[in-house]
Design a protein around this motif. Structure first.
Motif, PDB file in Angstrom:
ATOM      1  N   VAL A 213       0.866  -1.180   0.000  1.00 58.06           N
ATOM      2  CA  VAL A 213       0.000   0.000   0.000  1.00 58.06           C
ATOM      3  C   VAL A 213       0.902   1.230   0.000  1.00 58.06           C
ATOM      4  O   VAL A 213       1.744   1.385   0.881  1.00 58.06           O
ATOM      5  N   ARG A 214       0.731   2.068  -1.027  1.00 54.82           N
ATOM      6  CA  ARG A 214       1.457   3.339  -1.109  1.00 54.82           C
ATOM      7  C   ARG A 214       0.449   4.456  -0.866  1.00 54.82           C
ATOM      8  O   ARG A 214      -0.119   5.004  -1.793  1.00 54.82           O
ATOM      9  N   GLY A 215       0.196   4.722   0.402  1.00 57.98           N
ATOM     10  CA  GLY A 215      -0.797   5.694   0.817  1.00 57.98           C
ATOM     11  C   GLY A 215      -1.158   5.466   2.268  1.00 57.98           C
ATOM     12  O   GLY A 215      -0.678   4.514   2.900  1.00 57.98           O
ATOM     13  N   ASN A 216      -1.986   6.318   2.805  1.00 58.45           N
ATOM     14  CA  ASN A 216      -2.385   6.233   4.207  1.00 58.45           C
ATOM     15  C   ASN A 216      -3.549   5.265   4.385  1.00 58.45           C
ATOM     16  O   ASN A 216      -4.379   5.117   3.493  1.00 58.45           O
ATOM     17  N   ILE A 217      -3.607   4.631   5.552  1.00 58.16           N
ATOM     18  CA  ILE A 217      -4.713   3.751   5.912  1.00 58.16           C
ATOM     19  C   ILE A 217      -5.373   4.342   7.154  1.00 58.16           C
ATOM     20  O   ILE A 217      -4.713   4.539   8.176  1.00 58.16           O
ATOM     21  N   ILE A 218      -6.675   4.621   7.048  1.00 55.26           N
ATOM     22  CA  ILE A 218      -7.437   5.156   8.174  1.00 55.26           C
ATOM     23  C   ILE A 218      -8.645   4.253   8.383  1.00 55.26           C
ATOM     24  O   ILE A 218      -9.446   4.058   7.465  1.00 55.26           O
ATOM     25  N   THR A 219      -8.770   3.689   9.594  1.00 54.95           N
ATOM     26  CA  THR A 219      -9.867   2.785   9.888  1.00 54.95           C
ATOM     27  C   THR A 219     -10.200   2.822  11.374  1.00 54.95           C
ATOM     28  O   THR A 219      -9.353   3.170  12.195  1.00 54.95           O
ATOM     29  N   ASN A 220     -11.432   2.439  11.702  1.00 55.09           N
ATOM     30  CA  ASN A 220     -11.845   2.291  13.100  1.00 55.09           C
ATOM     31  C   ASN A 220     -11.497   0.910  13.626  1.00 55.09           C
ATOM     32  O   ASN A 220     -11.565   0.669  14.821  1.00 55.09           O
ATOM     33  N   GLY A 221     -11.141   0.002  12.732  1.00 57.76           N
ATOM     34  CA  GLY A 221     -10.834  -1.371  13.108  1.00 57.76           C
ATOM     35  C   GLY A 221      -9.341  -1.624  13.199  1.00 57.76           C
ATOM     36  O   GLY A 221      -8.521  -0.716  13.035  1.00 57.76           O
ATOM     37  N   PRO A 222      -8.966  -2.880  13.417  1.00 54.14           N
ATOM     38  CA  PRO A 222      -7.557  -3.237  13.514  1.00 54.14           C
ATOM     39  C   PRO A 222      -6.907  -3.378  12.137  1.00 54.14           C
ATOM     40  O   PRO A 222      -7.582  -3.641  11.147  1.00 54.14           O
ATOM     41  N   VAL A 223      -5.587  -3.210  12.102  1.00 58.43           N
ATOM     42  CA  VAL A 223      -4.802  -3.395  10.875  1.00 58.43           C
ATOM     43  C   VAL A 223      -3.723  -4.437  11.149  1.00 58.43           C
ATOM     44  O   VAL A 223      -3.049  -4.390  12.178  1.00 58.43           O
ATOM     45  N   ARG A 224      -3.586  -5.350  10.226  1.00 51.06           N
ATOM     46  CA  ARG A 224      -2.503  -6.332  10.292  1.00 51.06           C
ATOM     47  C   ARG A 224      -1.689  -6.205   9.015  1.00 51.06           C
ATOM     48  O   ARG A 224      -2.241  -6.294   7.913  1.00 51.06           O
ATOM     49  N   VAL A 225      -0.393  -5.967   9.162  1.00 49.19           N
ATOM     50  CA  VAL A 225       0.524  -5.962   8.025  1.00 49.19           C
ATOM     51  C   VAL A 225       1.290  -7.275   8.111  1.00 49.19           C
ATOM     52  O   VAL A 225       2.111  -7.469   9.012  1.00 49.19           O
ATOM     53  N   ALA A 226       0.980  -8.191   7.208  1.00 42.15           N
ATOM     54  CA  ALA A 226       1.575  -9.523   7.227  1.00 42.15           C
ATOM     55  C   ALA A 226       3.056  -9.469   6.865  1.00 42.15           C
ATOM     56  O   ALA A 226       3.566  -8.440   6.418  1.00 42.15           O
ATOM     57  N   LYS A 227       3.747 -10.583   7.037  1.00 43.84           N
ATOM     58  CA  LYS A 227       5.194 -10.648   6.749  1.00 43.84           C
ATOM     59  C   LYS A 227       5.515 -10.222   5.329  1.00 43.84           C
ATOM     60  O   LYS A 227       6.557  -9.635   5.074  1.00 43.84           O
ATOM     61  N   THR A 228       4.624 -10.506   4.394  1.00 42.76           N
ATOM     62  CA  THR A 228       4.848 -10.137   2.991  1.00 42.76           C
ATOM     63  C   THR A 228       4.362  -8.733   2.677  1.00 42.76           C
ATOM     64  O   THR A 228       4.552  -8.238   1.577  1.00 42.76           O
ATOM     65  N   GLY A 229       3.728  -8.074   3.643  1.00 44.98           N
ATOM     66  CA  GLY A 229       3.113  -6.774   3.426  1.00 44.98           C
ATOM     67  C   GLY A 229       4.043  -5.603   3.665  1.00 44.98           C
ATOM     68  O   GLY A 229       4.983  -5.683   4.464  1.00 44.98           O
ATOM     69  N   ALA A 230       3.752  -4.492   2.971  1.00 50.71           N
ATOM     70  CA  ALA A 230       4.513  -3.257   3.142  1.00 50.71           C
ATOM     71  C   ALA A 230       3.567  -2.071   2.975  1.00 50.71           C
ATOM     72  O   ALA A 230       2.741  -2.058   2.068  1.00 50.71           O
ATOM     73  N   VAL A 231       3.695  -1.087   3.858  1.00 51.94           N
ATOM     74  CA  VAL A 231       2.897   0.127   3.778  1.00 51.94           C
ATOM     75  C   VAL A 231       3.850   1.316   3.764  1.00 51.94           C
ATOM     76  O   VAL A 231       4.728   1.429   4.619  1.00 51.94           O
ATOM     77  N   PHE A 232       3.679   2.175   2.754  1.00 50.43           N
ATOM     78  CA  PHE A 232       4.449   3.405   2.634  1.00 50.43           C
ATOM     79  C   PHE A 232       3.474   4.554   2.849  1.00 50.43           C
ATOM     80  O   PHE A 232       2.925   5.093   1.892  1.00 50.43           O
ATOM     81  N   GLY A 233       3.202   4.866   4.097  1.00 51.51           N
ATOM     82  CA  GLY A 233       2.222   5.880   4.462  1.00 51.51           C
ATOM     83  C   GLY A 233       1.873   5.745   5.923  1.00 51.51           C
ATOM     84  O   GLY A 233       2.327   4.837   6.615  1.00 51.51           O
ATOM     85  N   ASP A 234       1.052   6.653   6.414  1.00 51.67           N
ATOM     86  CA  ASP A 234       0.636   6.658   7.812  1.00 51.67           C
ATOM     87  C   ASP A 234      -0.563   5.739   8.020  1.00 51.67           C
ATOM     88  O   ASP A 234      -1.369   5.553   7.117  1.00 51.67           O
TER      89      ASP A 234
END
Length: 122
Positions: free
Chosen positions: A38-59
């Protein structure tokens, strides 16, 4: 010491697959699991899981987070933050509970201030 603060991922409605790359901000109401990028921000009321293969470039703003992969950005959660043994967090972290497993990499500042009561905030 037994960990009793496990994050509940039963309310997960969105999954970013391992072969997916999303560019842009995500505004969600439920939980999400990121296996891809994900190249962007993630905004949620719930939980977030970034798995071992996952990458987030954002807040990320969420109720809770479990990081197994990598994040380059700031993370703000209302409750629990878990950094798994292969996780990489390059950014600041705001949470009330924190679990860092051996092998995790964290480059940033952490604020674990308790939530202020409404009567104190006035």
């Amino acid at each position: 010491m037994k960990n009793t603060g496990k994050i509940d991922f039963h309310n997960v409605h969105t999954m970013i697959g391992a072969d997916a790359e999303v560019t842009g901000d995500l505004a969600l109401s439920g939980g999400t699991i990121v296996y891809g990028v994900v190249r962007g921000n993630i905004i949620t009321n719930g939980p977030v899981r970034v798995a071992k293969t996952g990458a987030v470039f954002g807040d990320i703003t969420a109720s809770d987070i479990h990081i197994g992969g990598s994040i380059e950005g700031n993370v703000q959660v209302k409750n629990m933050a878990e950094l798994g043994q292969q996780s990489v967090l390059k950014g600041n972290l705001v949470c009330t509970k924190l679990l860092i497993e051996e092998g995790a990499t964290f480059a940033g500042k952490c604020d674990m201030s308790e939530k202020k009561e409404a009567s104190e905030a006035g």
